[in-house]
Design a protein around this motif. Structure first.
Motif, PDB file in Angstrom:
ATOM      1  N   MET A  70      31.682  43.348  50.637  1.00  0.00           N
ATOM      2  CA  MET A  70      32.138  42.076  51.711  1.00  0.00           C
ATOM      3  C   MET A  70      33.210  42.347  51.557  1.00  0.00           C
ATOM      4  SD  MET A  70      30.759  38.528  51.583  1.00  0.00           S
ATOM      5  CE  MET A  70      32.608  37.962  51.235  1.00  0.00           C
ATOM      6  N   THR A  71      34.031  42.625  53.140  1.00  0.00           N
ATOM      7  CA  THR A  71      35.432  41.947  52.697  1.00  0.00           C
ATOM      8  C   THR A  71      35.911  41.065  53.120  1.00  0.00           C
ATOM      9  OG1 THR A  71      35.583  44.530  53.956  1.00  0.00           O
ATOM     10  CG2 THR A  71      37.634  42.765  54.252  1.00  0.00           C
ATOM     11  N   VAL A  72      37.385  40.397  52.241  1.00  0.00           N
ATOM     12  CA  VAL A  72      37.171  38.893  52.380  1.00  0.00           C
ATOM     13  C   VAL A  72      38.972  39.290  52.151  1.00  0.00           C
ATOM     14  CG1 VAL A  72      37.851  36.617  50.993  1.00  0.00           C
ATOM     15  CG2 VAL A  72      35.100  38.611  50.807  1.00  0.00           C
ATOM     16  N   TYR A  73      39.174  38.331  52.948  1.00  0.00           N
ATOM     17  CA  TYR A  73      41.199  38.949  53.554  1.00  0.00           C
ATOM     18  C   TYR A  73      41.462  37.079  52.694  1.00  0.00           C
ATOM     19  CZ  TYR A  73      40.229  42.300  56.979  1.00  0.00           C
ATOM     20  OH  TYR A  73      39.645  43.265  57.728  1.00  0.00           O
ATOM     21  N   VAL A  74      42.664  37.543  52.308  1.00  0.00           N
ATOM     22  CA  VAL A  74      43.449  36.398  51.185  1.00  0.00           C
ATOM     23  C   VAL A  74      44.889  35.967  51.725  1.00  0.00           C
ATOM     24  CG1 VAL A  74      41.343  36.313  49.395  1.00  0.00           C
ATOM     25  CG2 VAL A  74      43.753  37.985  48.758  1.00  0.00           C
ATOM     26  N   THR A  75      45.586  35.179  51.261  1.00  0.00           N
ATOM     27  CA  THR A  75      46.651  35.010  51.626  1.00  0.00           C
ATOM     28  C   THR A  75      47.325  35.700  50.441  1.00  0.00           C
ATOM     29  OG1 THR A  75      46.735  33.161  50.279  1.00  0.00           O
ATOM     30  CG2 THR A  75      46.934  33.317  52.687  1.00  0.00           C
ATOM     31  N   ALA A  76      48.285  36.222  50.601  1.00  0.00           N
ATOM     32  CA  ALA A  76      49.651  37.089  49.243  1.00  0.00           C
ATOM     33  C   ALA A  76      49.546  36.021  48.370  1.00  0.00           C
ATOM     34  CB  ALA A  76      50.730  37.040  50.153  1.00  0.00           C
ATOM     35  N   ASP A  77      49.615  34.662  48.012  1.00  0.00           N
ATOM     36  CA  ASP A  77      49.300  33.139  46.950  1.00  0.00           C
ATOM     37  C   ASP A  77      48.400  33.526  46.715  1.00  0.00           C
ATOM     38  OD1 ASP A  77      52.601  32.978  47.526  1.00  0.00           O
ATOM     39  OD2 ASP A  77      51.879  31.241  48.593  1.00  0.00           O
ATOM     40  N   GLU A  78      46.974  33.326  47.482  1.00  0.00           N
ATOM     41  CA  GLU A  78      46.286  33.673  47.208  1.00  0.00           C
ATOM     42  C   GLU A  78      45.866  35.078  45.807  1.00  0.00           C
ATOM     43  OE1 GLU A  78      43.117  30.644  49.540  1.00  0.00           O
ATOM     44  OE2 GLU A  78      43.364  33.342  50.073  1.00  0.00           O
ATOM     45  N   LEU A  79      46.437  36.424  46.569  1.00  0.00           N
ATOM     46  CA  LEU A  79      46.031  37.282  45.670  1.00  0.00           C
ATOM     47  C   LEU A  79      46.618  37.439  44.245  1.00  0.00           C
ATOM     48  CD1 LEU A  79      44.738  39.739  45.343  1.00  0.00           C
ATOM     49  CD2 LEU A  79      46.901  40.975  46.560  1.00  0.00           C
ATOM     50  N   LEU A  80      47.920  36.285  44.229  1.00  0.00           N
ATOM     51  CA  LEU A  80      49.301  36.644  43.103  1.00  0.00           C
ATOM     52  C   LEU A  80      48.054  35.959  42.273  1.00  0.00           C
ATOM     53  CD1 LEU A  80      50.860  37.815  42.000  1.00  0.00           C
ATOM     54  CD2 LEU A  80      52.367  35.496  43.384  1.00  0.00           C
ATOM     55  N   ASP A  81      47.664  34.567  42.805  1.00  0.00           N
ATOM     56  CA  ASP A  81      47.194  33.860  42.068  1.00  0.00           C
ATOM     57  C   ASP A  81      45.674  34.527  41.051  1.00  0.00           C
ATOM     58  OD1 ASP A  81      49.009  32.233  42.089  1.00  0.00           O
ATOM     59  OD2 ASP A  81      47.496  30.638  43.879  1.00  0.00           O
ATOM     60  N   LEU A  82      45.143  35.405  41.887  1.00  0.00           N
ATOM     61  CA  LEU A  82      43.869  36.291  41.439  1.00  0.00           C
ATOM     62  C   LEU A  82      44.055  36.956  40.195  1.00  0.00           C
ATOM     63  CD1 LEU A  82      40.736  36.575  41.510  1.00  0.00           C
ATOM     64  CD2 LEU A  82      41.100  38.102  43.328  1.00  0.00           C
ATOM     65  N   GLU A  83      45.515  37.369  40.361  1.00  0.00           N
ATOM     66  CA  GLU A  83      45.643  38.434  39.513  1.00  0.00           C
ATOM     67  C   GLU A  83      46.177  37.649  38.497  1.00  0.00           C
ATOM     68  OE1 GLU A  83      46.579  42.730  38.438  1.00  0.00           O
ATOM     69  OE2 GLU A  83      45.181  41.985  40.075  1.00  0.00           O
ATOM     70  N   HIS A  84      46.997  36.596  38.006  1.00  0.00           N
ATOM     71  CA  HIS A  84      47.692  35.969  37.100  1.00  0.00           C
ATOM     72  C   HIS A  84      46.174  35.903  36.179  1.00  0.00           C
ATOM     73  CE1 HIS A  84      51.776  35.552  38.158  1.00  0.00           C
ATOM     74  NE2 HIS A  84      52.033  35.364  39.182  1.00  0.00           N
ATOM     75  N   ALA A  85      45.039  35.036  36.825  1.00  0.00           N
ATOM     76  CA  ALA A  85      44.388  34.561  36.658  1.00  0.00           C
ATOM     77  C   ALA A  85      43.853  36.331  35.461  1.00  0.00           C
ATOM     78  CB  ALA A  85      43.022  34.079  37.492  1.00  0.00           C
ATOM     79  N   ARG A  86      43.976  37.306  36.309  1.00  0.00           N
ATOM     80  CA  ARG A  86      43.364  38.403  35.190  1.00  0.00           C
ATOM     81  C   ARG A  86      43.672  38.653  34.409  1.00  0.00           C
ATOM     82  NH1 ARG A  86      43.357  43.381  34.720  1.00  0.00           N
ATOM     83  NH2 ARG A  86      45.168  43.218  36.245  1.00  0.00           N
ATOM     84  N   LEU A  87      45.229  38.518  34.262  1.00  0.00           N
ATOM     85  CA  LEU A  87      46.185  38.874  33.811  1.00  0.00           C
ATOM     86  C   LEU A  87      46.338  37.921  32.486  1.00  0.00           C
ATOM     87  CD1 LEU A  87      49.220  40.026  35.420  1.00  0.00           C
ATOM     88  CD2 LEU A  87      47.660  41.970  34.058  1.00  0.00           C
ATOM     89  N   ALA A  88      46.021  36.443  32.562  1.00  0.00           N
ATOM     90  CA  ALA A  88      45.189  35.584  31.625  1.00  0.00           C
ATOM     91  C   ALA A  88      44.328  35.847  31.236  1.00  0.00           C
ATOM     92  CB  ALA A  88      46.139  34.037  32.732  1.00  0.00           C
ATOM     93  N   LEU A  89      43.100  35.450  31.996  1.00  0.00           N
ATOM     94  CA  LEU A  89      42.279  36.577  30.587  1.00  0.00           C
ATOM     95  C   LEU A  89      42.011  36.776  29.569  1.00  0.00           C
ATOM     96  CD1 LEU A  89      39.754  35.077  33.557  1.00  0.00           C
ATOM     97  CD2 LEU A  89      39.876  34.279  31.767  1.00  0.00           C
ATOM     98  N   ARG A  90      42.986  38.324  30.129  1.00  0.00           N
ATOM     99  CA  ARG A  90      43.411  39.635  29.223  1.00  0.00           C
ATOM    100  C   ARG A  90      44.318  39.081  28.375  1.00  0.00           C
ATOM    101  NH1 ARG A  90      44.395  45.206  31.112  1.00  0.00           N
ATOM    102  NH2 ARG A  90      44.411  46.448  29.523  1.00  0.00           N
ATOM    103  N   ARG A  91      45.175  38.488  28.739  1.00  0.00           N
ATOM    104  CA  ARG A  91      45.944  37.971  27.197  1.00  0.00           C
ATOM    105  C   ARG A  91      45.713  37.134  26.534  1.00  0.00           C
ATOM    106  NH1 ARG A  91      49.950  35.951  30.666  1.00  0.00           N
ATOM    107  NH2 ARG A  91      48.787  33.947  30.449  1.00  0.00           N
ATOM    108  N   ASP A  92      45.086  36.167  26.652  1.00  0.00           N
ATOM    109  CA  ASP A  92      44.612  35.090  26.061  1.00  0.00           C
ATOM    110  C   ASP A  92      43.572  34.707  25.301  1.00  0.00           C
ATOM    111  OD1 ASP A  92      47.011  33.696  27.057  1.00  0.00           O
ATOM    112  OD2 ASP A  92      46.001  32.646  29.043  1.00  0.00           O
ATOM    113  N   HIS A  93      42.413  35.538  26.091  1.00  0.00           N
ATOM    114  CA  HIS A  93      41.150  35.585  25.829  1.00  0.00           C
ATOM    115  C   HIS A  93      40.127  37.658  25.110  1.00  0.00           C
ATOM    116  CE1 HIS A  93      41.286  31.020  27.222  1.00  0.00           C
ATOM    117  NE2 HIS A  93      41.984  32.114  28.225  1.00  0.00           N
ATOM    118  N   GLY A  94      41.455  38.085  25.576  1.00  0.00           N
ATOM    119  CA  GLY A  94      40.195  39.837  25.195  1.00  0.00           C
ATOM    120  C   GLY A  94      39.778  40.286  26.074  1.00  0.00           C
ATOM    121  N   ILE A  95      40.182  39.491  27.385  1.00  0.00           N
ATOM    122  CA  ILE A  95      37.865  38.860  28.491  1.00  0.00           C
ATOM    123  C   ILE A  95      39.039  40.360  29.361  1.00  0.00           C
ATOM    124  CG2 ILE A  95      36.517  39.002  30.144  1.00  0.00           C
ATOM    125  CD1 ILE A  95      36.506  36.409  28.169  1.00  0.00           C
TER     126      ILE A  95
END
Length: 129
Positions: A70-95
């Motif tokens: 499924m293709t989902v289109y997101v704004t640049a800000d939404e993609l940036l928020d998603l990437e920040h969440a992914r990096l926070a999971l890795r940095r803060d929780h080791g996931i």
């Protein structure tokens, strides 16, 4: 004389990613290739938030081969928020997760909330606003 590169066989690349009906994982799941690490998490972790919330069997698919797309289109800000969440999971929780798995997990949580609370779910409230 040229050196030949050793490549994995087709059976190693396309092995099943689910458990046996008996609940036992096959030997190829244990071995995980040359590194010895499991390549596929065939059974989702039961300690996940949606499992603890009692969502009648709805679980994200985790690391398996997905046949549907499924293709989902997101704004640049939404993609940036998603990437920040992914990096926070890795940095803060080791996931360490990829964006696809992060979206599948979030989708499972939202759908479980909708199923449990119906019209009072966060999804309905946000869509009605």
């Amino acid at each position: 004389m040229a050196r030949r590169v050793s490549l994995p066989a087709a059976d190693d690349l396309f092995r099943p990613t689910t458990t046996d009906p008996d609940g036992e994982r096959g030997d190829e799941h244990e071995r995980g290739g040359a590194t010895g690490k499991p390549l596929v998490a065939a059974v989702p972790d039961s300690s996940a938030p949606e499992a603890a919330a009692g969502n009648r069997g709805r679980r994200p698919s985790g690391r398996v081969r997905h046949d549907e797309k499924m293709t989902v289109y997101v704004t640049a800000d939404e993609l940036l928020d998603l990437e920040h969440a992914r990096l926070a999971l890795r940095r803060d929780h080791g996931i360490a997760v990829d964006r696809g798995r992060l979206v599948r997990e979030a989708l499972a949580i939202v759908l479980a909330d909708l199923e449990r609370h119906g019209g009072g779910s966060d999804l309905v409230k946000r869509l009605e606003a």
